[in-house]
Design a protein around this motif. Structure first.
Motif, PDB file in Angstrom:
ATOM      1  N   LYS A  39       0.824  -1.215   0.000  1.00  0.00           N
ATOM      2  CA  LYS A  39       0.000   0.000   0.000  1.00  0.00           C
ATOM      3  C   LYS A  39       0.860   1.269   0.000  1.00  0.00           C
ATOM      4  CE  LYS A  39      -4.168  -1.845   2.280  1.00  0.00           C
ATOM      5  NZ  LYS A  39      -3.844  -3.267   2.305  1.00  0.00           N
ATOM      6  N   GLU A  40       1.975   1.221  -0.717  1.00  0.00           N
ATOM      7  CA  GLU A  40       2.911   2.346  -0.704  1.00  0.00           C
ATOM      8  C   GLU A  40       2.318   3.575  -1.394  1.00  0.00           C
ATOM      9  OE1 GLU A  40       7.581   2.747  -1.663  1.00  0.00           O
ATOM     10  OE2 GLU A  40       6.329   2.441  -3.423  1.00  0.00           O
ATOM     11  N   SER A  42       3.435   0.015   6.852  1.00  0.00           N
ATOM     12  CA  SER A  42       3.905  -1.102   7.664  1.00  0.00           C
ATOM     13  C   SER A  42       3.649  -2.397   6.906  1.00  0.00           C
ATOM     14  CB  SER A  42       3.164  -1.141   8.998  1.00  0.00           C
ATOM     15  OG  SER A  42       3.513  -2.288   9.735  1.00  0.00           O
ATOM     16  N   PHE A  43       4.403  -3.446   7.282  1.00  0.00           N
ATOM     17  CA  PHE A  43       4.143  -4.774   6.735  1.00  0.00           C
ATOM     18  C   PHE A  43       3.039  -5.484   7.516  1.00  0.00           C
ATOM     19  CE2 PHE A  43       8.517  -3.900   5.406  1.00  0.00           C
ATOM     20  CZ  PHE A  43       8.393  -4.137   4.042  1.00  0.00           C
ATOM     21  N   ARG A  44       2.602  -4.866   8.613  1.00  0.00           N
ATOM     22  CA  ARG A  44       1.543  -5.434   9.440  1.00  0.00           C
ATOM     23  C   ARG A  44       0.383  -4.443   9.516  1.00  0.00           C
ATOM     24  NH1 ARG A  44       6.512  -6.849  10.987  1.00  0.00           N
ATOM     25  NH2 ARG A  44       6.887  -9.042  11.509  1.00  0.00           N
ATOM     26  N   ARG A  45      -0.672  -4.802  10.226  1.00  0.00           N
ATOM     27  CA  ARG A  45      -1.792  -3.876  10.393  1.00  0.00           C
ATOM     28  C   ARG A  45      -1.285  -2.607  11.056  1.00  0.00           C
ATOM     29  NH1 ARG A  45      -5.366  -8.800  12.846  1.00  0.00           N
ATOM     30  NH2 ARG A  45      -5.508  -9.976  10.887  1.00  0.00           N
ATOM     31  N   THR A  46      -1.699  -1.489  10.528  1.00  0.00           N
ATOM     32  CA  THR A  46      -1.164  -0.220  11.010  1.00  0.00           C
ATOM     33  C   THR A  46      -2.303   0.736  11.361  1.00  0.00           C
ATOM     34  OG1 THR A  46       0.401   1.563  10.479  1.00  0.00           O
ATOM     35  CG2 THR A  46      -0.812   0.606   8.624  1.00  0.00           C
ATOM     36  N   ASN A  47      -2.049   2.031  11.356  1.00  0.00           N
ATOM     37  CA  ASN A  47      -3.000   2.989  11.927  1.00  0.00           C
ATOM     38  C   ASN A  47      -4.332   3.050  11.191  1.00  0.00           C
ATOM     39  OD1 ASN A  47      -1.628   4.197   9.731  1.00  0.00           O
ATOM     40  ND2 ASN A  47      -2.031   6.246  10.506  1.00  0.00           N
ATOM     41  N   GLN A  95      -8.165  -0.010  12.346  1.00  0.00           N
ATOM     42  CA  GLN A  95      -9.418   0.169  13.098  1.00  0.00           C
ATOM     43  C   GLN A  95     -10.346   1.199  12.453  1.00  0.00           C
ATOM     44  OE1 GLN A  95      -7.906   0.783  17.118  1.00  0.00           O
ATOM     45  NE2 GLN A  95      -8.416  -1.345  17.641  1.00  0.00           N
ATOM     46  N   PRO A  96      -9.843   2.347  11.966  1.00  0.00           N
ATOM     47  CA  PRO A  96     -10.742   3.271  11.261  1.00  0.00           C
ATOM     48  C   PRO A  96     -11.433   2.636  10.052  1.00  0.00           C
ATOM     49  CG  PRO A  96      -8.734   4.405  11.859  1.00  0.00           C
ATOM     50  CD  PRO A  96      -8.522   2.964  12.202  1.00  0.00           C
ATOM     51  N   VAL A  97     -10.725   1.784   9.323  1.00  0.00           N
ATOM     52  CA  VAL A  97     -11.355   1.106   8.183  1.00  0.00           C
ATOM     53  C   VAL A  97     -12.458   0.174   8.670  1.00  0.00           C
ATOM     54  CG1 VAL A  97     -10.956  -0.578   6.323  1.00  0.00           C
ATOM     55  CG2 VAL A  97      -9.370   1.335   6.644  1.00  0.00           C
ATOM     56  N   GLY A  98     -12.237  -0.450   9.809  1.00  0.00           N
ATOM     57  CA  GLY A  98     -13.290  -1.289  10.389  1.00  0.00           C
ATOM     58  C   GLY A  98     -14.540  -0.492  10.710  1.00  0.00           C
ATOM     59  N   LEU A  99     -14.367   0.733  11.193  1.00  0.00           N
ATOM     60  CA  LEU A  99     -15.516   1.596  11.467  1.00  0.00           C
ATOM     61  C   LEU A  99     -16.231   1.983  10.176  1.00  0.00           C
ATOM     62  CD1 LEU A  99     -13.925   3.876  14.226  1.00  0.00           C
ATOM     63  CD2 LEU A  99     -15.538   1.973  14.550  1.00  0.00           C
ATOM     64  N   GLU A 100     -15.464   2.226   9.106  1.00  0.00           N
ATOM     65  CA  GLU A 100     -16.081   2.544   7.806  1.00  0.00           C
ATOM     66  C   GLU A 100     -16.845   1.340   7.271  1.00  0.00           C
ATOM     67  OE1 GLU A 100     -13.250   4.176   5.024  1.00  0.00           O
ATOM     68  OE2 GLU A 100     -12.272   5.347   6.600  1.00  0.00           O
ATOM     69  N   TYR A 101     -16.280   0.147   7.469  1.00  0.00           N
ATOM     70  CA  TYR A 101     -16.963  -1.080   7.072  1.00  0.00           C
ATOM     71  C   TYR A 101     -18.329  -1.178   7.778  1.00  0.00           C
ATOM     72  CZ  TYR A 101     -18.099  -6.075   7.219  1.00  0.00           C
ATOM     73  OH  TYR A 101     -18.753  -7.279   7.144  1.00  0.00           O
ATOM     74  N   LEU A 126     -10.412 -18.164   0.285  1.00  0.00           N
ATOM     75  CA  LEU A 126      -9.789 -18.697   1.488  1.00  0.00           C
ATOM     76  C   LEU A 126     -10.069 -17.854   2.721  1.00  0.00           C
ATOM     77  CD1 LEU A 126      -6.185 -19.191   0.034  1.00  0.00           C
ATOM     78  CD2 LEU A 126      -7.820 -21.029   0.455  1.00  0.00           C
ATOM     79  N   THR A 127     -10.172 -18.518   3.865  1.00  0.00           N
ATOM     80  CA  THR A 127     -10.035 -17.830   5.150  1.00  0.00           C
ATOM     81  C   THR A 127      -8.697 -18.240   5.748  1.00  0.00           C
ATOM     82  OG1 THR A 127     -11.184 -19.604   6.330  1.00  0.00           O
ATOM     83  CG2 THR A 127     -12.502 -17.720   5.610  1.00  0.00           C
ATOM     84  N   LEU A 128      -8.079 -17.311   6.496  1.00  0.00           N
ATOM     85  CA  LEU A 128      -6.771 -17.557   7.078  1.00  0.00           C
ATOM     86  C   LEU A 128      -6.788 -17.251   8.571  1.00  0.00           C
ATOM     87  CD1 LEU A 128      -6.267 -16.368   4.018  1.00  0.00           C
ATOM     88  CD2 LEU A 128      -3.917 -16.170   4.790  1.00  0.00           C
ATOM     89  N   GLU A 129      -6.019 -18.006   9.321  1.00  0.00           N
ATOM     90  CA  GLU A 129      -5.795 -17.738  10.739  1.00  0.00           C
ATOM     91  C   GLU A 129      -4.457 -17.005  10.842  1.00  0.00           C
ATOM     92  OE1 GLU A 129      -7.934 -18.505  13.045  1.00  0.00           O
ATOM     93  OE2 GLU A 129      -9.267 -19.932  12.033  1.00  0.00           O
ATOM     94  N   THR A 130      -4.477 -15.671  11.009  1.00  0.00           N
ATOM     95  CA  THR A 130      -3.233 -14.892  11.007  1.00  0.00           C
ATOM     96  C   THR A 130      -3.090 -14.112  12.313  1.00  0.00           C
ATOM     97  OG1 THR A 130      -4.261 -12.948   9.993  1.00  0.00           O
ATOM     98  CG2 THR A 130      -3.393 -14.617   8.504  1.00  0.00           C
ATOM     99  N   ASP A 131      -1.989 -13.388  12.440  1.00  0.00           N
ATOM    100  CA  ASP A 131      -1.763 -12.563  13.623  1.00  0.00           C
ATOM    101  C   ASP A 131      -1.158 -11.221  13.207  1.00  0.00           C
ATOM    102  OD1 ASP A 131       0.624 -13.572  12.762  1.00  0.00           O
ATOM    103  OD2 ASP A 131       1.168 -14.531  14.642  1.00  0.00           O
ATOM    104  N   HIS A 132      -1.998 -10.224  13.104  1.00  0.00           N
ATOM    105  CA  HIS A 132      -1.576  -8.849  12.831  1.00  0.00           C
ATOM    106  C   HIS A 132      -0.978  -8.645  11.438  1.00  0.00           C
ATOM    107  CE1 HIS A 132      -2.428  -8.190  17.013  1.00  0.00           C
ATOM    108  NE2 HIS A 132      -1.515  -9.061  17.378  1.00  0.00           N
TER     109      HIS A 132
END
Length: 873
Positions: free
Chosen positions: A468-469, A517-522, A525-531, A784-790
């Protein structure tokens, strides 16, 4: 010693003329060194560089430019059987950027299909000497990218997962292995290396001469000096190419002229967005510690130090990439043109610009401190705004192709020659490389923008490549929607074909700004609220960057029936349609609306605008259709309104009936919303109840304001493209460029619903699809669904099964409804059943994944239909 010599040279070189000719320069250094990758080549004097006396008045293809890229295309076209290939060079072969290139070759590239270009080039260079009898000076000691920070290690892991499903050999190696392979390194900061066996360097002059020998062997005519003085397009699509030696009538022309590409483009009214930059590298004399080594050192790329370094005979060659404030652009060439006669010349070196990078190199390779310098090379290379070349046919000009803007022409030359040759001969690209499509730029690409982006791209050569650069130089362009000034301070904007479009919106209590970031970043959570906003209430999104075309005329239905694999929608309706290539690959995805009899609105993605328009225009010419196509992308703004309360909000602003019975899914109607005329299409990429509202760009702010005010009671708010991606993934909507492109066919992509093989029209790709159906598919797109961590999939990650790589993801996101990651992926048919367990590699770790039935969340139209059916029963 090196530091002292550099300070002395810095003082002395200030008195040197701005452009050094090879004759003056070579006289001063040839007595001391001769090496590969320099303007005094290993193969010089051994490779034939003659220009034939014969002349051709006609040609199938005329290539303008005799650098390594142009000569490679001549070689590949002639070898593939094209009888009349003519290459015209203004001075002599390798003049321009080829002759002074450092000659690096690497399998590595962060782009998926550009890896194929690099791979082909190296494999070609390995056998070219045997094929042509000409030395090429190819060294393959391998290369190592150095990580000195934890973030760089993450980047290496990120790149590895994108390599495992490719043919390229690439490994992460420990510091001990790095030191074993390059014992002269200072290992204090080294955390890891990214190692590519088979990488190395080649003598650019000898490479070009070998390609030239091959081109002649297969029948191509290489003519020089033969400066092109004029290009005249003819009514039948052919070209009259005028030179001082005479004219050639060509079926097509290819501009491969390096930093002269702007001049050639201007002959036919095009402003190619390329700009020459100064690139410097330093060559040392013999270093005893290097001479004592038993085998050649691998090429080193110190990413934090921002330079490359390789062995040059018994010395070292190293070249820095200065930051955008220090690097130099030859902007006078853009405004005034390349000086007449400039070919095999160099610029004056500027040591002030590179001192900090020299220090970085001396820290990493301490033997450099006592090395003598034999030369500092400063020559022009061309950059496009995004550092990638421009390759392929150009929209708006018939039979005019380009192969220009190569910042790394040596490694690209072989693969691009093959890629373009296949495209020219077969009528479609062999694989998808839309990232190098010349039509990714348009009239919005000004000279000021090009310079700003070239500076940024050069300075960012070794920057961390995040998902997402975003890069911000030169922004915004003039291509902003009517909402830009309203939304800019409220959101993180993304760049889409010159447009600014909201990616996500800032929320109180959350960190704003661009934080890659290569992981979930700032943004997570705001995108979750938009969802949640779109799923539970109503949201508004700016979709103005869509490409938009009006198609009308006597043959419009006939044309579209040939172009698209779906049926033609009825008047007042819209459908999703795909343009396929003759081989049955997915060239484009469009929404097609028939607004009145024979008059259509075609809508495509922002990055596909001129890519798709060129394809349509080419088919109009081929078929002789009486059709008018108008690009109205910049004239029309688009607002998307989606969510369960979308109808209630819009109904307040119009007298038109927006009920389900009166305004059906995929219906298109002219409406008045708050006294503003719009074309409303009942469709939403979110899969929820929604409309796309097409309107005059100048009405955007007023329309947006009216909708936002009307939706206060419903709790209306904005949402961006990140939330839209999460929503479309849950609905299992495919995306062009990810799940489908010129690498995929619609059957394996699961697009059967949109492909009407039984329609009477012989649409492009129809016969190829029938053959595919008969033979059966080898792979399928799965969900697919995945079991991931961050960390969540982005696309192009490797899929594993039983310890082997079996496929790749195409796109992914986090599902805010089930709080798991989602991904699309291509896997073999035998592993494509629902319930199949797989693994997805993310940042060096394999995460368990399961194929599930799609979609995860039913679309609103489907839910509504099922509710009606349940009510009746």
């Amino acid at each position: 010693m090196l530091w002292g010599i550099l300070k002395q040279l810095r003082f002395q070189l200030r008195t040197v003329e701005p452009a050094l000719t090879p004759g003056n320069w070579l006289r001063s250094v040839c007595s001391r060194s001769s090496s590969s990758g320099l303007p005094f080549q290993e193969g010089e004097g051994k490779a034939s560089s003659y220009s034939e006396a014969r002349w051709k008045d006609t040609a199938e293809t005329v290539i303008i430019g005799g650098g390594c890229v142009g000569v490679s295309l001549a070689y590949h076209l002639a070898k593939a059987g094209m009888k009349d290939v003519v290459l015209l060079e203004a001075s002599e072969l390798t003049a321009g950027s080829t002759w002074h290139a450092a000659g690096l070759t690497t399998y590595f590239h962060p782009g998926i299909n550009l890896k194929k270009i690099h791979y082909y080039s190296i494999k070609l260079y390995e056998k070219l000497e045997e094929e042509t009898g000409q030395e090429v000076g190819f060294h393959q000691p391998g290369s190592i990218r150095i990580a000195t920070t934890p973030t760089r290690v993450d980047e290496f892991k990120y790149q590895m997962t994108r390599t495992h499903w490719q043919a390229t050999e690439q490994y992460i190696i420990e510091p001990e292995k790095v030191q074993e392979m390059f014992p002269l390194l200072n290992m204090e900061k080294v955390l890891a290396g990214l190692y590519n066996p088979g990488d190395g360097h080649i003598d650019p002059y000898s490479l070009t001469m070998a390609l030239a020998a091959g081109a002649r062997k297969y029948g191509a005519l290489l003519k020089f000096p033969a400066r092109v003085t004029n290009l005249k397009p003819r009514s039948d699509g052919t070209w009259e190419v005028e030179t001082q030696q005479g004219s050639v009538r060509a079926n097509r022309i290819v501009n491969a002229t390096g930093f002269w590409a702007r001049e050639v483009g201007k002959m036919i009214g095009l402003e190619h967005p390329i700009i020459p930059v100064h690139h410097q590298y330093i060559v040392t004399a013999t270093i005893p510690e290097v001479k004592a080594l038993k085998k050649e050192l691998p090429v080193i790329r110190d990413l934090e130090g921002s330079y490359y370094l390789r062995q040059e005979r018994d010395g070292i060659l190293f070249g820095p990439y200065e930051n955008q404030e220090k690097m130099k652009v030859q902007d006078s060439w853009v405004t005034n043109g390349v000086p007449p006669g400039f070919g095999k010349e160099l610029f004056e070196s500027d040591l002030d610009r590179i001192m900090e990078y020299v220090e970085n190199a001396m820290d990493m390779v301490p033997v450099l401190r006592k090395a003598d310098i034999i030369n500092i090379v400063s020559g022009p290379i061309t950059y496009t705004p995004d550092i990638l070349p421009m390759v392929g046919p150009h929209q708006g000009v018939r039979n005019y192709w380009v192969a220009i803007g190569f910042g790394y022409g040596i490694i690209h030359a072989g693969g691009i020659g093959k890629y373009l040759s296949d495209w020219i001969l077969e009528g479609e690209p062999p694989f998808d490389l839309i990232e190098v499509d010349p039509n990714r730029y348009g009239k919005w690409t000004t000279t000021q923008y090009t310079e700003a982006k070239a500076r940024e791209s050069y300075g960012f050569n070794n920057i961390v490549g995040y998902p997402k650069e975003e890069r911000f130089a030169g922004r915004p362009t003039k291509r902003i929607s009517g909402l830009y000034n309203i939304l800019n301070s409220k959101c993180s904007m993304g760049f889409h074909a010159g447009w600014e479009q909201p990616h996500w919106f800032y929320k109180s209590g959350h960190e704003p700004g661009y934080k890659p970031s290569f992981r979930r970043t700032n943004w997570f959570q705001p995108v979750g609220l938009e969802y949640q906003q779109v799923m539970q209430k109503v949201g508004v999104i700016d979709l103005s960057p869509f490409g938009k075309f009006k198609v009308r005329g006597k043959d419009s239905l006939k044309l579209l029936d040939r172009l698209i694999a779906n049926v033609i929608p009825k008047v007042g309706f819209t459908n999703i349609s795909h343009m396929l290539t003759p081989r049955g690959r997915v060239y484009a995805e469009l929404t097609v609306s028939q607004q009145s009899p024979g008059e259509f609105l075609l809508v495509t993605g922002s990055g596909s605008e001129l890519h798709d328009l060129r394809w349509i225009e080419e088919e109009i010419v081929k078929g002789g259709y009486n059709v008018e196509v108008e690009n109205i992308t910049d004239e029309l703004g688009v607002l998307g309104v989606a969510g369960p309360s979308a109808r209630r909000v819009l109904q307040k602003l119009t007298s038109a009936d927006l009920s389900n019975d009166a305004f059906k899914f995929l219906q298109s109607k002219p409406l008045t919303i708050s006294n503003i005329p719009v074309t409303a299409i009942k469709i939403s990429y979110t899969g929820e109840l929604g409309w796309e509202l097409y309107h005059r760009q100048e009405d955007s702010a007023t329309l947006y304001g009216a909708i936002m005010e009307a939706g206060q009671e419903e709790g209306i708010d904005n949402f961006g493209t990140y939330a839209m991606n999460a929503l479309r993934m849950e609905k299992a909507f495919r995306a062009w460029g990810s799940e489908m492109n010129c690498d995929t066919n619609p059957l394996e992509a699961g697009l059967d619903h949109f492909i009407k093989l039984n329609k009477p029209a012989d649409f492009i790709g129809k016969q190829a699809l029938r053959l595919m159906k008969e033979k059966g598919l080898k792979r399928r797109l799965v969900y697919l669904t995945l079991e991931t961590d961050h960390v969540d999939p982005e696309g192009n990650e490797s899929i594993w099964h039983d310890g082997k790589v079996v496929g790749n993801t195409t796109s992914g996101s986090y599902s805010y409804s089930i709080q798991k990651s989602l991904a699309f992926a291509y896997v073999p048919v035998e592993l494509s059943e629902v319930g199949q367990r797989l693994e997805v590699e993310l940042l060096g770790k394999n995460y368990p994944a399961t194929i599930i039935q799609e979609p995860l969340v039913l679309t609103e139209p489907t839910r509504t239909r099922l509710q009606k059916k349940a009510g009746k029963s």
